[in-house]
Design an enzyme around this catalytic site. Structure first.
Site, PDB file in Angstrom:
ATOM      1  N   ARG A  49       3.306 -65.179  31.441  1.00 54.02           N
ATOM      2  CA  ARG A  49       4.207 -64.190  31.961  1.00 54.02           C
ATOM      3  C   ARG A  49       4.468 -64.531  33.372  1.00 54.02           C
ATOM      4  NH1 ARG A  49       7.939 -61.407  29.051  1.00 54.02           N
ATOM      5  NH2 ARG A  49       6.674 -59.911  28.478  1.00 54.02           N
ATOM      6  N   ASN A 109       8.975 -64.900  25.864  1.00 58.88           N
ATOM      7  CA  ASN A 109       8.113 -64.900  25.413  1.00 58.88           C
ATOM      8  C   ASN A 109       9.260 -65.522  24.124  1.00 58.88           C
ATOM      9  OD1 ASN A 109       5.696 -64.105  25.842  1.00 58.88           O
ATOM     10  ND2 ASN A 109       6.115 -61.730  25.366  1.00 58.88           N
TER      11      ASN A 109
END
Length: 89
Positions: free
Chosen positions: A19, A37
């Site tokens: 990320r 996530n």
């Protein structure tokens, strides 16, 4: 032309700075949206911006950062959504 894509990346993509790395690449390409996530171990992204830069980001996502092991990438174009930046959720 501005576009948005919803993307799901699977494989070893959590716990490997996926990320954060995605956020940096998105910033470099002038894109907005988010990366988060999912409970199944995948990462979901929304990437919005100029089509050519979104395509570059999609290409990068097929590999991800060095620690990641991308097994699959699914993406589809979605309706334009206005975001001011690229967030990590």
């Amino acid at each position: 032309m501005k576009v948005c894509f919803s993307v799901t990346v699977s494989g070893l993509v959590q716990g490997v700075y996926f990320r954060a790395s995605s956020q940096q690449v998105a910033i470099d390409y002038g894109l907005s949206g988010y990366a988060r996530n999912l409970s199944d171990g995948n990462v979901e992204l929304l990437i919005c911006g100029e089509q050519s830069n979104v395509e570059k980001m999609l290409h990068w996502l097929k590999q991800g950062p060095p620690e990641a092991e991308v097994e699959d990438l699914r993406h589809e174009q979605v309706q334009w959504q206005e975001h001011n930046f690229f967030a990590i959720e």
